[in-house]
Write an enzyme that holds these catalytic residues in place. Structure first.
Site, mmCIF file in Angstrom:
data_model
loop_
_atom_site.group_PDB
_atom_site.id
_atom_site.type_symbol
_atom_site.label_atom_id
_atom_site.label_comp_id
_atom_site.label_asym_id
_atom_site.label_seq_id
_atom_site.Cartn_x
_atom_site.Cartn_y
_atom_site.Cartn_z
ATOM 1 N N HIS A 191 0.542 -1.003 0.062
ATOM 2 C CA HIS A 191 -0.212 0.425 0.124
ATOM 3 C C HIS A 191 1.118 1.285 0.157
ATOM 4 C CE1 HIS A 191 1.226 -0.294 4.073
ATOM 5 N NE2 HIS A 191 0.488 0.983 4.181
ATOM 6 N N ASP A 209 0.347 4.819 1.608
ATOM 7 C CA ASP A 209 0.190 5.654 2.423
ATOM 8 C C ASP A 209 -1.310 6.414 2.714
ATOM 9 O OD1 ASP A 209 0.680 4.505 4.968
ATOM 10 O OD2 ASP A 209 2.610 5.440 5.338
ATOM 11 N N HIS A 211 4.191 0.149 0.353
ATOM 12 C CA HIS A 211 5.176 -0.801 0.826
ATOM 13 C C HIS A 211 4.680 -2.104 1.685
ATOM 14 C CE1 HIS A 211 3.821 2.669 3.510
ATOM 15 N NE2 HIS A 211 3.582 2.010 4.781
ATOM 16 N N ARG A 222 5.858 6.812 13.725
ATOM 17 C CA ARG A 222 5.666 7.233 12.755
ATOM 18 C C ARG A 222 5.113 8.753 12.650
ATOM 19 N NH1 ARG A 222 1.327 4.399 8.881
ATOM 20 N NH2 ARG A 222 0.570 6.824 9.739
#
Length: 294
Positions: free
Chosen positions: A110, A112, A270, A285
């Site tokens: 995917h 993000d 990723h 993150r």
């Protein structure tokens, strides 16, 4: 292969390319320094555009410096489902332990938050605690994935647009009322199937696990009979999404405590491999707000 980006500074960031198309590991640099040094950040930014994802180890930086580094790229976003650290807005804690509910949002290829009208420009992700083995993350060069498509597929998808949905992913596990409320807050976004990188000009295949369907496929050029549209359009979309799984476009990173990945969300996908249970995996993150794909 070891290289250095030349600047006016007396020192440069040492780095080693990890695959033929994507990924580089950086050495001898502290991201806490990069967060507060304009010239160092310019070097790092140039490396990111070239390699699409950068990796570093032994980065024992503070959350404040983590956020400060990410903010050099742009304003930070808050995730509507995961939330963020109350003391450091924009820093999302992705903590997985034995008490964490089972979920399968990360272990799919995917890009993000493409369900946003303006998906993230990129992310800075740090491993706070990781398993002894397992829990790797894979990144994919979607510019390379587009470049290697057959010419007739490139022609077919030129000008196509597609929908990306939070309702069909994060929302699917919610009660129906909450799912509808989530979609009201974040209506399906529409993006080009092939986007142009705003800084490098690269063409990028821009469909992923959040993509539900094409919105402008049903034209006389594409559809002769109903089967050309259904399942024809879905078959084409699935073929395009599957390009991310081709190993030749990938780099894989084994996490260790205080290792960091910085990636360009515009040109990569990723996949966080969930093979580490019952070990603990704690990541933090910072996602950077991006622009509208074109």
């Amino acid at each position: 292969m070891s290289n250095a980006v030349q600047t006016s500074r007396p020192t440069t960031i040492e780095h080693e390319q990890l695959t033929c198309t994507i990924g580089a590991e950086l050495f001898g640099v502290d991201l806490g320094d990069v967060a507060h040094d304009e010239a160092l950040f310019a070097e790092l930014h140039a490396l990111l555009l070239k390699h699409k994802v950068l990796f570093l180890r032994d980065q024992d930086i503070s959350r404040a410096d983590h956020v400060a580094l990410a903010r050099r790229f742009g304003s930070l976003e808050d995730h509507p489902v995961a939330g963020s650290d109350p003391d450091h807005p924009g820093l999302v804690r992705i903590y997985k332990d034995l008490d964490s509910p089972a979920e399968h949002y990360e272990n799919a290829f995917h890009c993000d938050a493409t369900w946003r009208v303006n998906p993230p420009m990129g992310c800075v992700l740090r491993c706070v605690e990781g398993p002894a083995v397992g829990g790797d993350t894979i990144w994919v060069d979607m510019a390379e994935a587009y470049a290697k498509l057959p010419d007739h597929i490139k022609h077919q998808i030129e000008g196509l647009r597609a929908r990306h949905s939070i309702e069909a992913s994060f929302g699917a596990a919610l009660p129906v009322e909450q799912r509808h409320q989530l979609k009201e807050r974040f209506p399906d976004a529409e993006h080009p199937v092939v986007r142009t990188h705003p800084e490098t000009g690269e063409k990028i295949l821009f469909v992923n696990a959040f993509t539900t369907h094409f919105v402008n496929f049903h034209t006389p050029e594409n559809v002769r009979f109903g089967s050309d549209y259904a399942p024809g359009a879905s078959n084409l979309l699935n073929y395009l999404i599957a390009q991310a799984a081709i190993p030749e476009y990938q780099v894989r990173w084994r996490w260790t405590k205080n290792s960091v990945a910085i990636w360009d969300n515009r040109s990569t996908q990723h996949y966080a491999v969930q093979d580490y249970w019952p070990a603990v995996r704690k990541m933090e993150r910072a996602g950077i707000i991006g622009d509208r794909p074109f």
